[in-house]
Design a protein around this motif. Sequence first.
Motif, PDB file in Angstrom:
ATOM      1  N   ARG A  41      -2.020  -1.277  -5.986  1.00 21.71           N
ATOM      2  CA  ARG A  41      -3.422  -1.556  -5.672  1.00 21.71           C
ATOM      3  C   ARG A  41      -3.593  -3.069  -5.636  1.00 21.71           C
ATOM      4  NH1 ARG A  41      -8.358   0.073  -4.919  1.00 21.71           N
ATOM      5  NH2 ARG A  41     -10.109  -0.757  -6.054  1.00 21.71           N
ATOM      6  N   LYS A  73       2.077   2.235  -3.249  1.00 24.23           N
ATOM      7  CA  LYS A  73       0.976   2.598  -4.148  1.00 24.23           C
ATOM      8  C   LYS A  73       0.556   1.473  -5.090  1.00 24.23           C
ATOM      9  CE  LYS A  73       0.931   6.876  -2.681  1.00 24.23           C
ATOM     10  NZ  LYS A  73       0.318   7.134  -1.452  1.00 24.23           N
ATOM     11  N   TYR A  91      -9.397  -2.038   3.636  1.00 26.11           N
ATOM     12  CA  TYR A  91      -8.656  -2.224   2.398  1.00 26.11           C
ATOM     13  C   TYR A  91      -9.413  -1.811   1.160  1.00 26.11           C
ATOM     14  CZ  TYR A  91      -5.732  -4.534   5.714  1.00 26.11           C
ATOM     15  OH  TYR A  91      -4.977  -4.797   6.812  1.00 26.11           O
ATOM     16  N   VAL A 149     -11.548  -2.882  -1.059  1.00 29.55           N
ATOM     17  CA  VAL A 149     -11.615  -3.719  -2.247  1.00 29.55           C
ATOM     18  C   VAL A 149     -13.019  -4.296  -2.312  1.00 29.55           C
ATOM     19  CG1 VAL A 149     -10.737  -5.815  -3.350  1.00 29.55           C
ATOM     20  CG2 VAL A 149      -9.168  -4.295  -2.146  1.00 29.55           C
ATOM     21  N   ASP A 161      -5.028  -6.731  -5.983  1.00 33.47           N
ATOM     22  CA  ASP A 161      -6.035  -7.374  -6.826  1.00 33.47           C
ATOM     23  C   ASP A 161      -6.841  -8.330  -5.953  1.00 33.47           C
ATOM     24  OD1 ASP A 161      -4.430  -9.607  -6.402  1.00 33.47           O
ATOM     25  OD2 ASP A 161      -3.699  -9.685  -8.464  1.00 33.47           O
ATOM     26  N   LYS A 182       0.827  -1.205   0.000  1.00 32.86           N
ATOM     27  CA  LYS A 182       0.000   0.000   0.000  1.00 32.86           C
ATOM     28  C   LYS A 182       0.864   1.259   0.000  1.00 32.86           C
ATOM     29  CE  LYS A 182      -3.119   0.202   3.117  1.00 32.86           C
ATOM     30  NZ  LYS A 182      -4.058   0.079   4.238  1.00 32.86           N
TER      31      LYS A 182
END
Length: 183
Positions: free
Chosen positions: A85, A83, A107, A109, A87, A80
């Motif tokens: 992201r 940077k 998180y 997501v 999956d 994180k």
Amino acid sequence: MITGYVKQRVMEYAMELFNVVPKRDVVTWNAIISGYVLSGVHRKALEMYEEMTGSGKRPDEDWLLLDIWRKSISFFEEMKKMKFRPDEITFMGVLIASSHTGKVDEYNVQPNIKHCGCMVDLFGCAGLLDEAFKFIYSMEIEHNTIIWRILLAACRIRGNVELGRIANEQLLKLRQDESGDYV
């Protein structure tokens, strides 16, 4: 004495004693780490675990999962910061690693059916079949046969015939043409 304070969730007194123990063994470390886990102070439990391993003590089998964790989380936090992201596969790993910390929402997501299946399995493995059942019905994602098979398997292992029947009925509604589901 440390264990007594831990069982009462009086961690400040447990830590006072822990800090004056002249020679800390695995049992002493396990007691204090357990106290923080039981008190819901997971970050402190992880810090104490890291301190234990840093002092050269090796965890017994009960704490190997803590090492896997709670490390997974450290790696994820590094991702994180860089940077990256996550999956859906990364998120599933974090979901498994942090299933008992209550930090999944941090998180950001969007969960998919695989994540939901993972949660049903986690509830089932913990013997929390009612929670698994409630979770399934609260899902924003449409149920599939895998979700119901996971719950059915947990019901079989835990001997919960009532929920097992419901899971089986739902499974058969979705896949009437599959003989394997009938078995």
